[in-house]
Design a protein around this motif. Structure first.
Motif, mmCIF file in Angstrom:
data_model
loop_
_atom_site.group_PDB
_atom_site.id
_atom_site.type_symbol
_atom_site.label_atom_id
_atom_site.label_comp_id
_atom_site.label_asym_id
_atom_site.label_seq_id
_atom_site.Cartn_x
_atom_site.Cartn_y
_atom_site.Cartn_z
ATOM 1 N N ILE A 126 26.709 21.091 68.436
ATOM 2 C CA ILE A 126 26.666 19.965 69.367
ATOM 3 C C ILE A 126 25.273 19.868 69.964
ATOM 4 O O ILE A 126 24.710 20.850 70.431
ATOM 5 N N LYS A 147 23.230 18.006 72.921
ATOM 6 C CA LYS A 147 23.342 17.208 74.139
ATOM 7 C C LYS A 147 22.031 16.457 74.350
ATOM 8 O O LYS A 147 20.993 17.060 74.603
ATOM 9 N N ALA A 172 20.060 13.713 76.533
ATOM 10 C CA ALA A 172 19.943 12.893 77.744
ATOM 11 C C ALA A 172 18.971 11.765 77.437
ATOM 12 O O ALA A 172 17.848 11.997 76.994
ATOM 13 N N VAL A 186 26.156 14.591 68.118
ATOM 14 C CA VAL A 186 25.287 14.267 69.247
ATOM 15 C C VAL A 186 26.127 13.733 70.402
ATOM 16 O O VAL A 186 26.834 12.735 70.261
ATOM 17 N N GLN A 187 26.060 14.421 71.522
ATOM 18 C CA GLN A 187 26.713 13.954 72.740
ATOM 19 C C GLN A 187 25.663 13.256 73.595
ATOM 20 O O GLN A 187 24.721 13.898 74.074
ATOM 21 N N ILE A 238 24.218 11.448 76.802
ATOM 22 C CA ILE A 238 24.348 11.306 78.247
ATOM 23 C C ILE A 238 23.363 10.216 78.653
ATOM 24 O O ILE A 238 22.156 10.451 78.743
ATOM 25 N N ASP A 285 20.417 21.610 81.304
ATOM 26 C CA ASP A 285 21.772 21.107 81.075
ATOM 27 C C ASP A 285 21.901 20.297 79.786
ATOM 28 O O ASP A 285 23.011 19.909 79.418
ATOM 29 N N VAL A 286 20.776 19.994 79.141
ATOM 30 C CA VAL A 286 20.800 19.255 77.884
ATOM 31 C C VAL A 286 19.841 19.920 76.904
ATOM 32 O O VAL A 286 18.984 20.718 77.292
ATOM 33 N N ASP A 287 19.995 19.589 75.631
ATOM 34 C CA ASP A 287 19.183 20.208 74.586
ATOM 35 C C ASP A 287 17.896 19.449 74.292
ATOM 36 O O ASP A 287 16.922 20.025 73.808
#
Length: 272
Positions: A30, A32, A34, A60-61, A63, A78-80
């Motif tokens: 996963i 993440k 942003a 891909v999540q 945000i 908090d994100v990649d």
């Protein structure tokens, strides 16, 4: 000899094992991301990311938030990976050691929307600074995102360059994403600053027109930036790099250039 009870236990163990080792359950598959509301509101990410996911095996999540919040999430680990459109804020993020390897992905431009009757008469202004000064001098209604997004940062920089403070009657900061801000500006028949991509995606819902555009001052470049592994070694750096590499590939550039809404090209892929 297997009993019914032992068979049931084996079946349960098999099911649990398949869940535990299922690819979709693995955190390192996963990514993440942003990013800004404009990349989401325009529909671009929904159009291109499934191809990357199918080819790479990553999920891909997304945000979607303002640039300021996206960079904050990245600073906190908090994100990649982060993709935004505020060059000064991005440079600070990299210089502080949080981000590495910024890469230009694409660009479009900002435009000033307003009512069709253009009460502040900004159409034909010599530059965007003059256009904003006319809005304040009227004074006319102006709806600001007010959310520390890349668009909001650009807007505030224009007011500053125009030597105008935003305490004039009619100026309202709403603290919303681009889509909601456009709908509010439409309801109030107000001026606002938007990226062209989100405007085109929402145009059918709006009774507003582009009243000023053009010039280097309204350029709107997007970058993808990796998170420094020295700051946060446990993030999905492999997936983040795979996404960054893909977004600058010839295939992705072609998809970005070919993405259209209502027949209009929304973004132009970076040449480098």
């Amino acid at each position: 000899m297997f009993t019914k009870k032992s068979s049931a236990l084996l079946l349960a163990a098999s099911v649990l094992g398949s869940v535990a080792f299922s690819p979709v359950a693995l955190a390192d598959e996963i990514i993440k991301l942003a990013t800004t509301t404009s990349t989401e509101n325009s529909g671009l990410l929904g159009a291109i990311l499934p191809t990357f996911e199918k080819q790479s095996g990553f999920e891909v999540q997304v945000i979607a938030t303002g640039t300021g919040k996206a960079l904050k999430l990245a600073r906190q680990g908090d994100v990649d990976v982060v993709m935004t459109h505020a060059p000064a804020a991005e440079a600070k993020f990299v210089n502080e050691g949080y981000g590495i390897e910024p890469r230009g992905i694409m660009a479009n431009d900002f435009v000033v929307l307003g009512p069709k009757n253009d009460p502040a008469k900004i159409n034909g202004s010599k530059d965007v600074n003059q256009a904003f000064a006319k809005i304040a001098a009227k004074p006319a209604t102006f709806i600001s995102r007010g959310d520390n997004s890349g668009t909001n940062m650009k807007e505030l920089a224009i007011w500053n360059n125009a030597n105008v403070t935003t305490d004039f009657n009619g100026y309202t900061a709403v603290g919303q994403g681009m889509g909601k801000t456009l709908l509010m500006a439409n309801e109030l028949q107000a001026y606002t600053l938007t990226d062209r991509g989100t405007f085109v995606a929402y145009k059918a819902k709006l009774d507003l027109e582009i009243k000023f555009d053009g010039g280097e001052a309204l350029a709107n470049p997007y970058q993808i930036i990796l998170i420094n592994p020295k700051k946060y070694p446990d993030l999905n750096h492999k997936g983040a790099r795979a996404l960054s590499d893909w977004l600058v590939s010839p295939e992705a550039k072609k998809m970005i250039n070919n993405y259209k809404v209502q027949g209009e090209q929304l973004f132009k892929a970076s040449q480098k």
